[in-house]
Design an enzyme around this catalytic site. Sequence first.
Site, PDB file in Angstrom:
ATOM      1  N   TYR A 131       0.816  -1.214   0.000  1.00  0.00           N
ATOM      2  CA  TYR A 131       0.000   0.000   0.000  1.00  0.00           C
ATOM      3  C   TYR A 131       0.852   1.268   0.000  1.00  0.00           C
ATOM      4  CZ  TYR A 131      -3.986  -3.029   1.112  1.00  0.00           C
ATOM      5  OH  TYR A 131      -4.965  -3.994   1.093  1.00  0.00           O
ATOM      6  N   LYS A 188       4.636 -14.415   5.354  1.00  0.00           N
ATOM      7  CA  LYS A 188       4.793 -15.427   4.297  1.00  0.00           C
ATOM      8  C   LYS A 188       6.280 -15.470   3.951  1.00  0.00           C
ATOM      9  CE  LYS A 188       2.836 -18.247   1.243  1.00  0.00           C
ATOM     10  NZ  LYS A 188       1.913 -19.382   1.506  1.00  0.00           N
ATOM     11  N   ASP A 221      -1.585 -17.841   4.972  1.00  0.00           N
ATOM     12  CA  ASP A 221      -2.675 -18.697   4.476  1.00  0.00           C
ATOM     13  C   ASP A 221      -3.187 -19.626   5.583  1.00  0.00           C
ATOM     14  OD1 ASP A 221      -0.111 -19.691   4.247  1.00  0.00           O
ATOM     15  OD2 ASP A 221      -0.449 -20.758   2.380  1.00  0.00           O
ATOM     16  N   ASP A 245      -5.173  -6.200   6.403  1.00  0.00           N
ATOM     17  CA  ASP A 245      -6.428  -5.702   5.834  1.00  0.00           C
ATOM     18  C   ASP A 245      -7.378  -6.877   5.620  1.00  0.00           C
ATOM     19  OD1 ASP A 245      -8.356  -4.200   4.604  1.00  0.00           O
ATOM     20  OD2 ASP A 245      -7.176  -3.688   2.839  1.00  0.00           O
ATOM     21  N   ASP A 249     -10.743  -8.424   8.234  1.00  0.00           N
ATOM     22  CA  ASP A 249     -12.118  -8.616   7.769  1.00  0.00           C
ATOM     23  C   ASP A 249     -12.588 -10.051   7.993  1.00  0.00           C
ATOM     24  OD1 ASP A 249     -12.133  -5.958   6.952  1.00  0.00           O
ATOM     25  OD2 ASP A 249     -13.183  -6.401   5.088  1.00  0.00           O
TER      26      ASP A 249
HETATM   27 MG    MG Z   1     -10.546  -3.344   4.573  1.00  0.00          MG
END
Ligand code: MG
Length: 361
Positions: A131, A188, A221, A245, A249
């Site tokens: 990002y 990872k 994962d 992020d 969620d």
């Molecule tokens: Mg989000």
Amino acid sequence: MSAPPFTILVIPGDGIGREVIPAAVAVLQATGLPLRFAEADAGWECFQRSGEALPPETLAAARTADAVLFGAVASPSHPVAGYRSPIVRLRRELDLYANIRPVFDDPPHADDPRARRVDLVVVRENTEDLYAGRERVEDGGATAIAERVITRRASERIARVAFELARARRAARNTNDAPPAKVTIVHKANVLRETCGLFRAVALEVAQAYPDVQTDEMLVDTCALQLATRPERFDVIVTTNLFGDILSDVACAWGGGLGLASSANLGEQHALFEPVHGAAPDIAGKGIANPLAAIGCAALLLDHLARRAPPDIAPAIHAWSARIQHAIRHVRAAGPHTPDLGGNAVTSEVTDAVIAHMLTS
Ligand code: MG
Ligand code: NAI
């Protein structure tokens, strides 16, 4: 941080932000703590009125406040010249590098006293990773490239936030048989050897300073699967921006949905608290928005003030945060519920129920 009273800048924003933030302020006022509220404008309606989505006076007030309580802003679905999301800008201008999302499920209904509830926090690095915005196209548009930026500085400070939080959560559990504090470092590094490798190494270094906190690590994962199947195994998860992020969620699914999801954005100097949900234009103005996410932000805000308050008043601030959180759990289990939770209560009834519970429990 100034001496009390603490100044809280309230930015309701658009849509249901203007309904749920007053609910959170009412809860904070009911505590009787030395808090002073100032209000400022931002968002889409503000932009249409003034040409600014985040007026300079709002940003200046955010810089001098002890904490910011932010509602939600609507963004037009089509690009509008000069309009940039004020929340993204606030996070950057205030260097709010730690994004914190607690998730807890309903109190267990099972008779099995060993049944453990979901009670976890995702700590997400908020400033770098994919990002960082370093994207470009090559081959005349046939190849798109994003650069992933991970720094020692950002990894270290986010890891520190996670371990401090795990320690504080353990202390707040306040019983001898409470599970130990645990931080799970998610990465990872088997594939992204340099970037995730650096994040992992730095987080493990920071862990050395917290021998009282259990540390484990998990590939992202695997973590996604574990969050979906065994969420009760987690305490604090710390990870990089993109993974965080997505994982936050996933975790949110256990927390009763958007009407209950609260978040904190923390930096060295500043702190901003916001419900995860948006302006909800479909229900705005009807008085039926669930205020519990915003009220949860009020509890997170008090935790933050307590960490910075003089020792004579810090415990009282902490205690109010705990009382608010208990009241949220109570109302979530016993009602009244707004329509998103299957009830027919209005925002003010839920707010009143939280206040009544926190003042009497
Ligand atoms: Mg989000
Ligand atoms: P949203 O979160 O506003 O709404 C999604 C759905 O959840 C809607 O059906 C809404 O009614 C419901 N919902 C959300 N919060 C609720 C609450 N407290 N109580 C009851 N129901 C609730 O997301 P959506 O619809 O994608 O976006 C709407 C607007 O909000 C857009 O302009 C978007 O850009 C903005 N937005 C702003 C955010 C922010 O300020 N941080 C975050 C997400 C969206």
